[in-house]
Structures are given as C-alpha cells and as structure tokens.
Enzyme design. Structure first.
Site, PDB file in Angstrom:
ATOM      1  N   GLU A  34       0.845  -1.202   0.000  1.00 44.13           N
ATOM      2  CA  GLU A  34       0.000   0.000   0.000  1.00 44.13           C
ATOM      3  C   GLU A  34       0.877   1.248   0.000  1.00 44.13           C
ATOM      4  O   GLU A  34       1.896   1.301   0.708  1.00 44.13           O
ATOM      5  CB  GLU A  34      -0.891  -0.046   1.244  1.00 44.13           C
ATOM      6  CG  GLU A  34      -2.331   0.304   0.997  1.00 44.13           C
ATOM      7  CD  GLU A  34      -3.035  -0.620   0.017  1.00 44.13           C
ATOM      8  OE1 GLU A  34      -3.105  -0.284  -1.180  1.00 44.13           O
ATOM      9  OE2 GLU A  34      -3.540  -1.673   0.447  1.00 44.13           O
ATOM     10  N   HIS A  35       0.494   2.217  -0.795  1.00 44.59           N
ATOM     11  CA  HIS A  35       1.232   3.485  -0.938  1.00 44.59           C
ATOM     12  C   HIS A  35       2.651   3.256  -1.475  1.00 44.59           C
ATOM     13  O   HIS A  35       3.548   4.055  -1.248  1.00 44.59           O
ATOM     14  CB  HIS A  35       1.247   4.270   0.378  1.00 44.59           C
ATOM     15  CG  HIS A  35      -0.111   4.827   0.717  1.00 44.59           C
ATOM     16  ND1 HIS A  35      -0.540   6.046   0.249  1.00 44.59           N
ATOM     17  CD2 HIS A  35      -1.144   4.302   1.419  1.00 44.59           C
ATOM     18  CE1 HIS A  35      -1.793   6.260   0.684  1.00 44.59           C
ATOM     19  NE2 HIS A  35      -2.178   5.210   1.365  1.00 44.59           N
ATOM     20  N   THR A  36       2.831   2.141  -2.133  1.00 47.30           N
ATOM     21  CA  THR A  36       4.132   1.867  -2.759  1.00 47.30           C
ATOM     22  C   THR A  36       4.088   2.197  -4.245  1.00 47.30           C
ATOM     23  O   THR A  36       5.128   2.391  -4.862  1.00 47.30           O
ATOM     24  CB  THR A  36       4.501   0.374  -2.600  1.00 47.30           C
ATOM     25  OG1 THR A  36       3.346  -0.404  -2.912  1.00 47.30           O
ATOM     26  CG2 THR A  36       4.946   0.065  -1.183  1.00 47.30           C
ATOM     27  N   GLY A 130     -16.640   4.759  -2.221  1.00 52.19           N
ATOM     28  CA  GLY A 130     -16.124   5.189  -0.919  1.00 52.19           C
ATOM     29  C   GLY A 130     -15.670   4.039  -0.046  1.00 52.19           C
ATOM     30  O   GLY A 130     -15.539   4.190   1.163  1.00 52.19           O
ATOM     31  N   SER A 131     -15.411   2.870  -0.626  1.00 60.00           N
ATOM     32  CA  SER A 131     -15.005   1.719   0.183  1.00 60.00           C
ATOM     33  C   SER A 131     -13.560   1.323  -0.053  1.00 60.00           C
ATOM     34  O   SER A 131     -13.149   0.216   0.297  1.00 60.00           O
ATOM     35  CB  SER A 131     -15.913   0.524  -0.109  1.00 60.00           C
ATOM     36  OG  SER A 131     -17.209   0.807   0.335  1.00 60.00           O
ATOM     37  N   GLY A 132     -12.814   2.209  -0.710  1.00 62.66           N
ATOM     38  CA  GLY A 132     -11.396   1.911  -0.958  1.00 62.66           C
ATOM     39  C   GLY A 132     -11.217   0.803  -1.980  1.00 62.66           C
ATOM     40  O   GLY A 132     -10.190   0.127  -2.004  1.00 62.66           O
ATOM     41  N   SER A 134     -11.683   1.309  -5.360  1.00 62.00           N
ATOM     42  CA  SER A 134     -11.442   1.928  -6.668  1.00 62.00           C
ATOM     43  C   SER A 134     -12.675   2.111  -7.531  1.00 62.00           C
ATOM     44  O   SER A 134     -12.608   1.920  -8.749  1.00 62.00           O
ATOM     45  CB  SER A 134     -10.430   1.115  -7.479  1.00 62.00           C
ATOM     46  OG  SER A 134      -9.209   1.206  -6.892  1.00 62.00           O
ATOM     47  N   SER A 135     -13.772   2.480  -6.930  1.00 59.74           N
ATOM     48  CA  SER A 135     -14.970   2.660  -7.748  1.00 59.74           C
ATOM     49  C   SER A 135     -14.768   3.830  -8.703  1.00 59.74           C
ATOM     50  O   SER A 135     -15.301   3.832  -9.817  1.00 59.74           O
ATOM     51  CB  SER A 135     -16.196   2.892  -6.873  1.00 59.74           C
ATOM     52  OG  SER A 135     -16.025   4.039  -6.093  1.00 59.74           O
ATOM     53  N   ASP A 180      -4.420   1.033  -9.340  1.00 58.10           N
ATOM     54  CA  ASP A 180      -5.835   0.717  -9.544  1.00 58.10           C
ATOM     55  C   ASP A 180      -6.156   0.597 -11.028  1.00 58.10           C
ATOM     56  O   ASP A 180      -6.802  -0.355 -11.468  1.00 58.10           O
ATOM     57  CB  ASP A 180      -6.718   1.812  -8.916  1.00 58.10           C
ATOM     58  CG  ASP A 180      -6.401   2.010  -7.444  1.00 58.10           C
ATOM     59  OD1 ASP A 180      -5.617   1.227  -6.899  1.00 58.10           O
ATOM     60  OD2 ASP A 180      -6.936   2.961  -6.850  1.00 58.10           O
TER      61      ASP A 180
HETATM   62  C1  GLA Z   1      -5.324   4.656  -3.802  1.00 59.51           C
HETATM   63  C2  GLA Z   1      -4.574   5.115  -5.042  1.00 59.51           C
HETATM   64  C3  GLA Z   1      -3.532   4.080  -5.468  1.00 59.51           C
HETATM   65  C4  GLA Z   1      -2.645   3.655  -4.311  1.00 59.51           C
HETATM   66  C5  GLA Z   1      -3.485   3.325  -3.081  1.00 59.51           C
HETATM   67  C6  GLA Z   1      -2.632   3.074  -1.868  1.00 59.51           C
HETATM   68  O1  GLA Z   1      -6.103   3.541  -4.093  1.00 59.51           O
HETATM   69  O2  GLA Z   1      -5.452   5.349  -6.105  1.00 59.51           O
HETATM   70  O3  GLA Z   1      -2.765   4.598  -6.526  1.00 59.51           O
HETATM   71  O4  GLA Z   1      -1.686   4.634  -4.031  1.00 59.51           O
HETATM   72  O5  GLA Z   1      -4.407   4.353  -2.771  1.00 59.51           O
HETATM   73  O6  GLA Z   1      -1.854   1.956  -2.041  1.00 59.51           O
END
Ligand code: GLA
Length: 396
Positions: A34-36, A130-132, A134-135, A180
């Site tokens: 995550e966040h990589t 809004g659920s993380g 990638s909608s 995503d």
């Molecule tokens: C969101 C961003 C992605 C990614 C994640 C964290 O989903 O759209 O590019 O950075 O956060 O891993």
C-alpha cells in the site's frame, strides 16, 4: 438479476431505446503493497467481481452528453462546450471524472467532441463507492474503454490506465499512482498480480492451494479530505527523495533503510523525523510484497497473515492513513484464532479491511459487526474476494 441486465434495463427505461455498447470495469482489491505504487515499488492487486457497468448509445441532442448515475438516481447533462473549454472542475461530482477522461483523450490528440454529440450514458453497478475499492477508477475505466471504441483510437490497456489515472489526477485532484487503473485493465480471472510499478510489468500470482478465505469488510466510514491527506503523504515521500539530490534516486524504491538511517544521522538532514518514518514504512512495505509472494509459494499461511498484520501496523502507526474504525476492525478480527491477519486496504481514512480467514469462520463476522455498530453506530458489511478478469466490452 445480473448486474449487466440491470443496467441494460435502466438504459431502456431512461431513453426508450437499446444501447449500442455495454462496458464492465471491476473494482480492485490489493493483497499487500500500500502506498508503494507512486514510489515506483511493488503491489499485489487483483480485480473484483463487483464492478461498474456503463451502457451507452449515440443520437439525441447534438450538443450534450446525457449521463445517468443509477445508484444516485441522478441525471446530468454534460455540455460539450464545458468539456472542451478546459473549464475548471471542482472534482467533487462523479461527472467531473467523465469530463476528465475526455480531456485526457484530447491531450493525446483525439478530440471526442463530434463523436460524443448526443450520446447517452447510464452508469451503475454493484461496486460500492467510498469503500477503498477503486470505484472511481472503475467508473473512469468504463468511460475510457467506451471512448476507445467510439473513436477507434486503439489505445492499449496501459494507455487506457494512464488516461484514467490522468483524469483522476487532473479532474479530481488526487495524485494517485497507477495500481488501480493498471489492475482494472490487466487483471486475470482467478489470479492476483505482482506488479512492478517501475517497469509496469506484472506476473500472475495464483492462490490455488492456499487454504484460506479472503474477505473485504467495509467500514462505511465516510472519507472526507481523503485527497488532501493522500497528496500530503505523496509529497512527504517526494521530499525525502529530493533531499538525496542524486540522479540515481528518483523514487523511494531507490533507497534502503540504511540510506534513511544515514540521512537521519547526518548534520545536513533538513527534513522532519516524520518524513523519514513515512519513507521507512514505504521501503518496508515494498519488501513485504516480495516476502508475501514467497509466503504464498511456501503455502505459509501464518507467514502471510503476519505480513498483513505488519502492513496494517505500519499504515496505522507510521504512515498514519488508517482511522479508529478500521483499526478497531483489524484488532477485533485478529483477536480470533480463525483469523490469519487483516489490514486496511487502498488509500485509507476509512474504506475496507482485507481479512484473511480460516475456511470455517462464518460466525466471526457477525460478532464483530455487532461490536462495531455498538461502538461507532456504523454498519459493517462484507464481500468475498473472488479474483475477476479485466475491464471489457460486453455484448449489449
Ligand atoms: C489509492 C490510489 C492508489 C494507491 C493506493 C494506496 O487507491 O489510487 O494509486 O496509491 O491508494 O496503495
């Protein structure tokens, strides 16, 4: 009724005609990393069965696109002038993303204005927003894939991923990475991907033989100010990279924990200790992705779970993108022997928790759901992770 049939019917009811195109773009789950992605690192995402669908046709008023968001019960008319003029967007409305996609096509030399005149669009689906999951990338992807057909632009999956990312960055204002959008256009049914965000190449990761279940538990925390906080994290990573002032250090991917320690000890170090803590999280998280792959190969379920735990701890304590509610869910579920590990996924500040469970663990969710409601007055929901295929045009 199947989701695709739902959307076709909604189109008929809205416009009294048959659509010419039907497009599906999946949500994404991320096992670890995550966040990589914006640090040129590694991620291990896959596509979900839950998707956004778009039905579209031409005809009607020549100067506008009529778009209907099924789930919101909302129609918008997008004047083509606004699309073309590069008028500023607030990024707060779902239709801004569609405008953003059109502008990305324009930037690449293909002006969709004429072809778009009078088109009608209905969007909806079973992927919660809004659920993380990638909608928003999925919505952008349906639109981009459709425009690619309409305009015969022949962009490949990577081009389309960049188009959607560009729309999110420029129209919504989130400086997101490529994970995503890449996943949405390249995912393979039944598999996750080990994606190298530097080379933009991916290897399939099979979970066959892993005797565990993955679920997504949605916290239903409304995530406000998510863009600002996300962009701040990215800026912190860039500050650390820039401090090194070296041509061979373009992203955190190029640094080791030892490099960070040396920087912190140096009398010339001019950034905050918090920046270094965030950078350290990213470098460790990158390593965890590769370790996770090894753990999968070795069928080491406990090892996989421990890596998920370590990832969550880092996201919560060091990178500070979790929140009280997702921390609570992780803590509660991990207190059970039936759980191998759990972590928040996606950008953070709410969204969903990925839970890795033993096959027989059904009552666990219900218990946490009750405690969660009691504590936060929010509804916990869940979905099973089933790795699905990439975005595609379906028969209309
Ligand atoms: C969101 C961003 C992605 C990614 C994640 C964290 O989903 O759209 O590019 O950075 O956060 O891993």
């Amino acid at each position: 009724m199947a989701q695709s049939e739902n959307i076709l019917q909604a189109f008929r009811m809205a416009f009294f005609s048959e659509p010419d195109w039907l497009v599906r773009a999946p949500g994404r789950v991320n096992l670890i990393g995550e966040h990589t992605d914006y640090n040129d690192g590694f991620v291990m995402p896959g596509a979900l069965r839950q998707s956004i669908y778009l039905a579209a046709s031409g005809g009607g008023q020549p100067s506008v696109v009529v778009a209907r968001a099924l789930d919101l019960g909302e129609d918008v008319e997008l004047p083509l002038g606004r699309i073309a003029e590069d008028a500023p967007l607030t990024g707060q409305h779902w239709a801004d993303l569609l405008i953003g996609v059109v502008r990305e096509f324009k930037r690449r030399g293909s002006d969709p204005k004429t072809a778009l005149g009078g088109t009608r669009v209905v969007v909806g689906g079973d992927l919660p927003s809004g659920s993380g999951l990638s909608s928003s990338s999925a919505l952008g992807a349906t639109f981009a894939l459709w425009l690619n057909q309409l305009l015969r632009t022949n962009f490949d999956g990577l081009d389309l991923a960049r188009i959607v990312r560009g729309a999110e960055q420029n129209a919504i204002g989130i400086q997101c990475g490529i994970m995503d959008q890449y996943t949405i256009f390249h995912a393979r049914k039944g598999e996750a991907l080990l994606l190298d965000c530097r080379s933009l190449t991916a290897e399939p990761v099979s979970l066959a033989g892993i005797e565990a279940r993955f679920e997504l538990w949605q916290s239903n925390v409304p995530h406000e100010l998510h863009e600002t906080a996300y962009n701040e994290r990215r800026a912190a990573c860039e500050r650390v990279v820039n401090w090194f002032e070296s041509k061979s250090v373009t992203h955190l991917r190029d640094l080791t924990i030892r490099d960070l320690e040396k920087a912190g000890d140096s009398p010339e170090y001019s950034l905050t200790a918090e920046d270094l803590v965030k950078a350290r999280f990213v470098i460790n998280e990158n390593g965890r992705v590769l370790d996770f792959r090894k753990a999968i190969e070795n069928r080491d379920l406990r090892g996989m779970g421990d890596l998920l735990q370590a990832s969550h701890l880092g996201l919560s304590r060091d990178y500070q993108v979790s929140c009280e509610q997702t921390d609570f869910i992780v803590e509660m579920v991990c207190a059970s022997e039936l759980c191998f590990g759990a972590r928040m996924i996606g950008g953070g500040f709410g969204g969903s928790v990925l839970v890795m469970l033993q096959a027989e663990s059904d009552d666990l969710f219900e218990g946490v759901k009750v405690d969660y409601r009691r504590r936060f007055d929010l509804n916990l929901e869940r979905m099973e992770v089933e790795f699905a295929g990439a975005a595609a045009i379906l028969p209309a």
